[in-house]
Design a protein around this motif. Structure first.
Motif, PDB file in Angstrom:
ATOM      1  N   LEU A 136       8.700  91.865 104.017  1.00  0.00           N
ATOM      2  CA  LEU A 136       8.310  91.022 102.917  1.00  0.00           C
ATOM      3  C   LEU A 136       6.908  91.374 102.591  1.00  0.00           C
ATOM      4  CD1 LEU A 136       8.459  88.762 101.126  1.00  0.00           C
ATOM      5  CD2 LEU A 136       7.668  87.195 103.036  1.00  0.00           C
ATOM      6  N   ALA A 137       5.953  91.669 103.463  1.00  0.00           N
ATOM      7  CA  ALA A 137       4.421  92.223 103.049  1.00  0.00           C
ATOM      8  C   ALA A 137       4.399  93.567 102.311  1.00  0.00           C
ATOM      9  CB  ALA A 137       3.715  92.266 104.476  1.00  0.00           C
ATOM     10  N   VAL A 138       5.401  94.300 102.539  1.00  0.00           N
ATOM     11  CA  VAL A 138       5.429  95.641 101.908  1.00  0.00           C
ATOM     12  C   VAL A 138       6.101  95.200 100.517  1.00  0.00           C
ATOM     13  CG1 VAL A 138       6.529  97.915 101.666  1.00  0.00           C
ATOM     14  CG2 VAL A 138       5.691  96.864 104.004  1.00  0.00           C
TER      15      VAL A 138
ATOM     16  N   ALA B  74      11.400 102.339 102.802  1.00  0.00           N
ATOM     17  CA  ALA B  74      12.813 101.949 102.186  1.00  0.00           C
ATOM     18  C   ALA B  74      12.236 100.595 101.459  1.00  0.00           C
ATOM     19  CB  ALA B  74      14.088 101.742 102.977  1.00  0.00           C
ATOM     20  N   ALA B  75      11.507  99.720 102.004  1.00  0.00           N
ATOM     21  CA  ALA B  75      11.222  98.530 101.625  1.00  0.00           C
ATOM     22  C   ALA B  75      10.145  98.795 100.149  1.00  0.00           C
ATOM     23  CB  ALA B  75      10.297  97.607 102.394  1.00  0.00           C
ATOM     24  N   ALA B  76       9.384  99.569 100.241  1.00  0.00           N
ATOM     25  CA  ALA B  76       8.527  99.961  99.029  1.00  0.00           C
ATOM     26  C   ALA B  76       9.353 100.612  98.008  1.00  0.00           C
ATOM     27  CB  ALA B  76       7.561 100.867  99.516  1.00  0.00           C
ATOM     28  N   ARG B  77      10.301 101.373  98.357  1.00  0.00           N
ATOM     29  CA  ARG B  77      11.125 101.946  97.368  1.00  0.00           C
ATOM     30  C   ARG B  77      11.896 100.984  96.505  1.00  0.00           C
ATOM     31  NH1 ARG B  77      13.155 107.387  96.656  1.00  0.00           N
ATOM     32  NH2 ARG B  77      14.853 107.521  95.536  1.00  0.00           N
ATOM     33  N   THR B  78      12.643 100.104  97.186  1.00  0.00           N
ATOM     34  CA  THR B  78      13.256  98.969  96.591  1.00  0.00           C
ATOM     35  C   THR B  78      12.276  98.136  95.769  1.00  0.00           C
ATOM     36  OG1 THR B  78      14.890  99.025  98.492  1.00  0.00           O
ATOM     37  CG2 THR B  78      14.662  97.068  96.939  1.00  0.00           C
TER      38      THR B  78
END
Length: 246
Positions: free
Chosen positions: A93-95, A131-135
């Motif tokens: 969530l932070a990312v 992956a979280a940053a990309r999404t």
């Protein structure tokens, strides 16, 4: 820009056909159910944007005709977030939040008071952050996907701070006990900004002293105490208002 953005490592010249497959193609074709005739903005995640239209759709693959390309200038000044590892249930969530708020680079940090510990699983955890940053970048239609570095210990962060200060960067270590205010720093004069976000337990006294000695400013972000998972997004929002980034 079209309502949907997807990432492709190599974007062909206008008039050519781009193939969106793999995880991006599967998400576009199966999850989003994008069909022939729909517009899509493609990005290489490094600033290049391309307008395109779907000309063929399969189960996990789209073919798109590229109509135009443009290189988007990166926001300035560049902002790197040094993020102490949040608890596992709030880590990604932070990312997501800092990506949506505009972080250009993210450095995961194993601070002394972190409850989370990536010992023996750092590579897998960093992959999840990437992956979280990309999404999140796709969700917020960003031309640039934030760089997510490998896990850093405090010594590596101090070296990062020293190198940045040599180039005129502003380094702000956020701490709830400080009296100097975040918004009083001369952000508009800096070529780069580094935000240091401590863990839920806060920055240790030894870390604060080491960062100050390396040239960082220890400052108060605002009147309330924020979770480590949300502090970066709030700071980035404040930066957007006091710098040309917005």
């Amino acid at each position: 820009m079209a309502a949907t953005v997807f990432y492709l490592d190599e974007i062909p010249e206008p008039g050519s056909i781009a193939v969106l497959d793999g995880p991006e193609g599967r998400h576009a074709a199966t999850v989003r159910r994008i069909r022939v005739g729909e517009p899509i903005t493609l990005s290489d995640g490094k600033g290049l944007l391309a307008e395109s239209e779907v000309v063929a759709a399969q189960k996990d693959r789209l073919e798109l005709k590229v109509s135009a390309r443009v290189l988007s200038a990166p926001p300035a000044p560049r902002v790197t977030v040094v993020q102490a590892l949040p608890k596992s249930d709030r880590s990604e969530l932070a990312v997501e939040l800092m990506t949506e708020a505009g972080a250009d680079a993210i450095v995961p940090w194993q601070a002394s008071r972190c409850i989370a510990n990536w010992e023996g699983k750092a590579a897998k955890a960093v992959d999840k952050w990437r992956a979280a940053a990309r999404t999140a970048a796709r969700q917020s239609r960003r031309a640039y996907i934030p760089d997510v570095a490998d896990l850093h210990r405090t010594g590596g962060i101090l070296e990062l701070v020293r190198r940045a200060k040599e180039t005129g960067a502003i380094v702000a270590a956020l701490h709830e006990s400080e009296t100097a205010r975040f918004t009083e720093l001369p952000f508009t004069q800096a070529p780069e900004i580094i935000l240091i976000i401590g863990p839920e337990g806060g920055l240790a006294d030894s870390e604060l002293a080491a960062f100050s000695e390396a040239g960082a400013d220890t400052v108060l972000l605002g009147p309330t105490v924020l979770r480590t998972s949300t502090a970066a997004a709030v700071a980035l929002g404040a930066l957007g208002a006091v710098t040309p980034r917005w």
